[in-house]
Motif scaffolding. Sequence first.
Motif, PDB file in Angstrom:
ATOM      1  N   LYS A 125      21.960 -33.978  19.212  1.00 62.90           N
ATOM      2  CA  LYS A 125      21.522 -33.063  18.030  1.00 62.90           C
ATOM      3  C   LYS A 125      22.623 -32.180  17.483  1.00 62.90           C
ATOM      4  O   LYS A 125      22.294 -31.874  16.624  1.00 62.90           O
ATOM      5  N   GLU A 127      23.775 -29.497  18.694  1.00 58.77           N
ATOM      6  CA  GLU A 127      23.465 -28.388  19.060  1.00 58.77           C
ATOM      7  C   GLU A 127      24.692 -27.296  19.592  1.00 58.77           C
ATOM      8  O   GLU A 127      25.172 -26.301  19.276  1.00 58.77           O
ATOM      9  N   SER A 150      23.866 -42.228  18.164  1.00 57.95           N
ATOM     10  CA  SER A 150      23.034 -40.940  18.711  1.00 57.95           C
ATOM     11  C   SER A 150      21.622 -41.584  18.746  1.00 57.95           C
ATOM     12  O   SER A 150      20.707 -40.515  18.998  1.00 57.95           O
ATOM     13  N   MET A 153      19.428 -39.323  16.203  1.00 56.94           N
ATOM     14  CA  MET A 153      19.333 -37.850  16.238  1.00 56.94           C
ATOM     15  C   MET A 153      20.491 -37.340  15.594  1.00 56.94           C
ATOM     16  O   MET A 153      20.377 -36.087  15.216  1.00 56.94           O
ATOM     17  N   ASN A 154      21.396 -37.986  15.162  1.00 52.22           N
ATOM     18  CA  ASN A 154      22.574 -37.102  14.352  1.00 52.22           C
ATOM     19  C   ASN A 154      23.256 -38.170  13.284  1.00 52.22           C
ATOM     20  O   ASN A 154      23.311 -39.256  13.635  1.00 52.22           O
TER      21      ASN A 154
END
Length: 198
Positions: A125, A127, A150, A153-154
């Motif tokens: 993600k 983060e 990913s 997710m990204n």
Amino acid sequence: MKKILFIVLATITSVVHSQTAVPKTATDIAPLLIGEKIPNVTLQSSDNKEVQLADLFKKKKTVLVFYRGGWCPYCNAHLQALAEAEKKILDLGYQIIAISPDAPENLKVTEATDKVKYTLLSDSKGELIKAVGIAFEAPENYKSVINVHSKGMNTSLLPVPSVFVVNPESAILFEYISPDFKHRITNELLVSVLKTIK
């Protein structure tokens, strides 16, 4: 009065937005500095288990590596080089943790391909790379690769390849950050730095 209040709110909003906006290029990043702490973020292991980064740091001093992904030949060469230096690094009392936007199942591929025994973690993600200040907007030609690796997710973030040395309290003792993804810290330099920190 309403006009002044609007201007104040607009200014605050733009300042907050500018602090959270992801830089457009690798040279525009603003990474954490020596002495600052790596934030505690929950990441995924290659076995798809949740891992608290701070819990890993508590075990011993850490060589924390951020790489672009298992699809990057320069990253693979760096990970393989670290695997070759792992015994020296362990003997100096450190552990190695490498983090990328790759999904957990793609970490397994990297472990096998690069003969990696140290810990690989997924920040799919983005983060942690955002919190550390090394995330930037990926060029268009990388976005589909990032998305695939990913697992969706990204779709737009890349980390600038970086190496941090972190103590058990999560504080940064040393950092090597290279906006040019083709250049990485050598094993010789890293080991000599670890000896001086020890």
